[in-house]
Design a protein around this motif. Structure first.
Motif, PDB file in Angstrom:
ATOM      1  N   VAL A   2       0.928  -1.300  -0.099  1.00 48.84           N
ATOM      2  CA  VAL A   2       0.092  -0.039  -0.012  1.00 48.84           C
ATOM      3  C   VAL A   2       0.731   1.107   0.023  1.00 48.84           C
ATOM      4  O   VAL A   2       0.501   2.414   0.119  1.00 48.84           O
ATOM      5  CB  VAL A   2      -0.950  -0.102   1.141  1.00 48.84           C
ATOM      6  N   MET A  49      -4.581  -1.738  -1.968  1.00 49.12           N
ATOM      7  CA  MET A  49      -4.056  -0.719  -2.828  1.00 49.12           C
ATOM      8  C   MET A  49      -5.116  -0.043  -3.722  1.00 49.12           C
ATOM      9  O   MET A  49      -5.016   1.201  -4.246  1.00 49.12           O
ATOM     10  CB  MET A  49      -2.733  -1.036  -3.560  1.00 49.12           C
ATOM     11  N   SER A  78       1.298  -5.065   4.797  1.00 51.16           N
ATOM     12  CA  SER A  78       1.439  -5.282   3.418  1.00 51.16           C
ATOM     13  C   SER A  78       1.710  -6.687   2.756  1.00 51.16           C
ATOM     14  O   SER A  78       1.691  -6.606   1.503  1.00 51.16           O
ATOM     15  CB  SER A  78       3.002  -4.685   3.068  1.00 51.16           C
TER      16      SER A  78
END
Lengths: 365, 395
Positions: free
Chosen positions: A162, A215, A170
């Motif tokens: 992200v 994301m 992550s």
């Protein structure tokens, strides 16, 4: 059922039945819903809102559907569950901070015929629940001789890079679960996919893990059909037709592949076929082998570390099935074999340039 | 509350002298002289609690105040740096809870082990780390506490037995039991402190750790920092029983005013002696965090602004010590001077952190394995390198 939903399902059935030929007739667009965009019965949503809409519709049509997890009643840290508490009251509730308990609790509900939709706040937090998912959820039907099943269970978890998430916000954890017969592992790469695939997971009779690329929560926006619709699990989607090399990815990485494909098309005249796998377990062997048999080359890319990533499974199976057709060694462009780093994230990730380099090397092999 | 403590402090030394005489008497005291302060009584589970009179001195209070004030200024600086986008990612601030770690530290030596959750900036400070190390770490710089490789949630200090800084809710609790086992095995006169929040108190692995610690009489003190919200969920919404000091069942517990550094110190001195002799004990520290859970949480959607401001006005742990010092006749100008010096230290640390270098790229593949795996790693230049091992990070 809305007309457009029926149309969509017909498209998907054709997609399933007619294989490659049918795919070539589809637009190489990001989602099956795009053909529906012109019908007017859509609205632009980002991936977060698409998930939210799917949850609303699942709870509307199934009064045994329950949404729970850490802070979800307040809308959740990513706002995916906004409005559920207000509309469905106690069917959306906060749990204590105990992932092992959340999943175990969900499995218990599922065995009683409920449709639990549990949120693990970040995929990185799913490890405390690993035992419950692997040993309990995946094997319940099998080990009880069909007496019980946790099939109603869906576990949602935001995953992936992200930009600044560091070690524990992550990670791409999908490959751990693709090794577990009994589970289904699904990763959308766009809002319309997210809605259709999540509704499929919720309705699916097997326990599903649904990894949402965080994301894309805000960055990915497209026209999404308004009504309730499903996208079949276990089917890949061709995003871009091509002749020289097959690029396979899922989640946010699909967008990296699409950019790389455009870059080598512009600069080198290389024609890439881009496949979005969408479901990792069970994965679409036919679509993948059909594409590689056409192009003769394979590149797989994921954010997770290279070693024992899901790319290894794809490469192994393609090597066996397409051996005589391959013109270059299949290649994987993946995250480094390091912990997911904090300041080194751009260095760690398999970005566009790394993919472009690997495409060129493979095509010129 | 602080004034109540101050008005009763001289009982031990000055008996029943009138207040005016007390103050005059007090000015003649040396700053190292001991005096007594009354704190809120402790609540106890399966144990006889210590009394609520704490011995302290001006010197000790000044030291505590300086540390707590530094913690407060550092966290406020971190907040501003975050909002200026100089700190990215995850960041959990400790302001409001300063008395807990400061009081714990006052009862420990650096030979005792501390492990905590992701809200760890101030633990690093109390264990002897510098503001600069914290600031640089927050910005991912090589001068940071973990060389810029860990970030906010991962500060460590081996020499001071600070085991971090852990990213997963509750995962550090069993580690704390392991630390205590090692201390006991080595026959050291030390304890391990396993800190966690009221949110983590509902984690299953906490009960596994409690059971093992109880079974093996490990010298571990489980410190539940009850700031009343597990992320955005109030304790009573998440816990069937929010009397966390009783939730060890067979493990004794104390509930402590975690906004009063002297209460924390006293209870931890008691707990350390108990743990060394008998085994684990749970300490519930009743505290409060002023900031939201993390930087993405404004901290005002699940509690009222009124609640926060009341807490600041009535129970602030830093202000409590300042008032006590003033009531003891300590020079207000000296406090001001100290505050000024701390502010300067924090400002300097911020600038030094900004100016510090980022870690070199080759650290990405350093120290993943001691014996590097047999694989090449691609560099940004397109060349390939072998992963390396160099725990000193000397190059």
């Amino acid at each position: 059922m809305h007309t457009h939903v029926r149309q969509l399902q017909q498209v998907q059935q054709q997609h399933q039945q007619q294989g490659q030929q049918q795919r070539q007739q589809q637009h190489a667009v990001h989602s099956l819903s795009m053909s529906e965009a012109q019908a007017g019965d859509t609205k632009p949503l980002n991936l977060c809102n698409a998930v939210n809409e799917a949850l609303h519709q699942a709870m509307d049509s199934n009064d045994k559907a329950l949404v729970f997890g850490e802070d979800v009643a307040f809308g959740g840290v990513f706002r995916c569950t906004v409005g559920l508490l207000e509309r469905y009251g106690r069917r959306c509730f906060n749990t204590p901070l105990c992932e092992q308990g959340i999943v175990g609790f969900g499995i218990g509900l599922a065995t009683q015929g409920y449709t639990p939709i549990a949120e693990i706040q970040f995929a990185d937090y799913i490890y405390p629940a690993f035992d419950q998912l692997v040993n309990e959820a995946a094997k319940y039907r099998y080990r009880s001789g069909g007496t019980f099943t946790a099939g109603g269970l869906t576990v949602r978890a935001p995953y992936g890079a992200v930009g600044h998430g560091g070690h524990y916000h992550s990670q791409s954890v999908e490959s751990f679960f693709t090794h577990v017969p009994g589970l289904k592992v699904v990763v959308p790469s766009s809002p319309a996919q997210a809605k259709g695939l999540l509704l499929s997971c919720i309705q699916d009779p097997d326990p599903c893990i649904f990894f949402e690329p965080k994301m894309l929560y805000r960055t990915s926006v497209e026209e999404v059909p308004v009504g309730e619709y499903t996208i079949p699990l276990g089917q890949a989607q061709v995003l871009r037709e091509g002749a020289d090399i097959t690029l396979i990815g899922w989640g946010a990485q699909v967008h990296v592949l699409a950019q790389a494909a455009q870059a080598v098309a512009d600069a080198d005249g290389i024609s890439c076929e881009v496949l979005d796998l969408r479901t990792l377990l069970p994965w679409d062997v036919q679509a993948v082998t059909a594409s590689v048999n056409k192009t003769g080359r394979l590149l797989v890319s994921h954010e997770a570390p290279l070693s024992s990533g899901f790319g290894a499974e794809l490469v192994a199976e393609v090597s066996r099935r397409c051996f005589l057709r391959l013109e270059a060694p299949p290649v994987r462009v993946c995250g480094s074999d390091t912990p997911f780093p904090l300041v080194f994230e751009p260095l760690y990730l398999p970005g566009v340039e790394r993919v472009v380099d690997a495409i060129r090397a493979t095509v010129r092999f | 509350m602080a004034l109540r403590s101050a008005s009763t402090q001289l009982l031990g030394r000055a008996g029943l002298l009138p207040a005016a005489v007390c103050n005059a008497f007090h000015r003649c005291m040396s700053t190292s002289d001991k005096f007594s302060v009354e704190v809120l009584p402790f609540k106890a589970h399966r144990i006889e609690p210590p009394n609520n009179v704490v011995e302290t001195s001006i010197d000790e209070l000044v030291g505590m105040y300086e540390l707590m004030y530094k913690m407060r200024r550092m966290e406020i600086a971190a907040d501003m740096m975050y909002k200026a986008k100089l700190i990215r990612g995850f960041c959990h601030l400790y302001d409001g809870q300063e008395a807990v770690m400061t009081g714990i530290e006052a009862a420990l030596t650096k030979e005792d082990a501390v492990i905590t959750s992701y809200r760890d900036h101030c633990q690093h400070l109390s264990r002897g780390g510098t503001v600069k190390e914290v600031m640089a770490e927050l910005m991912g710089k090589r001068d940071g506490a973990s060389k810029g490789l860990g970030g906010s949630m991962h500060m460590y200090n081996r020499q001071a037995n600070f085991y971090g800084g852990n990213g997963i809710v509750g995962a550090q609790i069993p580690l704390g039991a392991g630390l205590a086992f090692a201390l006991k095995y080595q026959k050291k006169p030390n304890v391990a402190i396993a800190m966690y929040g009221d949110g983590a108190a509902n984690q299953g692995q906490k009960y596994e750790a409690l059971n093992m610690a109880g079974l093996w009489n490990l010298p571990v003190i489980f410190v539940c920092e009850n700031n009343h919200y597990g992320m955005g969920t109030a304790e009573w919404r998440a816990a069937k029983s929010s009397t966390f000091y009783t939730r060890g069942d067979y493990i004794p517990g104390l509930k402590v005013d975690g906004m009063d550094v002297l209460a924390v110190k006293k209870s931890m001195e008691f707990a350390k002696a108990y743990a060394l002799e008998h085994g684990p004990i749970i300490m519930e520290m009743d505290t409060y965090r002023y900031h939201g859970h993390s930087m993405s949480d404004p901290g005002s959607t699940y509690r009222t602004r009124d609640e926060i401001s009341t807490m600041r006005q009535e129970r602030d742990p830093v202000e409590r010590v300042r008032k006590l010092l003033l009531a003891k006749g300590y020079d207000a100008a000296a406090i001001k001077a100290m505050e000024k010096s701390v502010k300067k230290e924090v400002d300097t640390a911020v600038e030094e952190g900004k100016a510090a270098a980022t870690p070199p790229n080759e650290w990405l593949w350093r120290n993943v394995y001691v014996a590097p795996a047999n694989m090449d790693m691609r560099t940004v230049e397109g060349t390939y390198v072998q992963p390396t091992y160099d725990p000193t990070y000397s190059s």
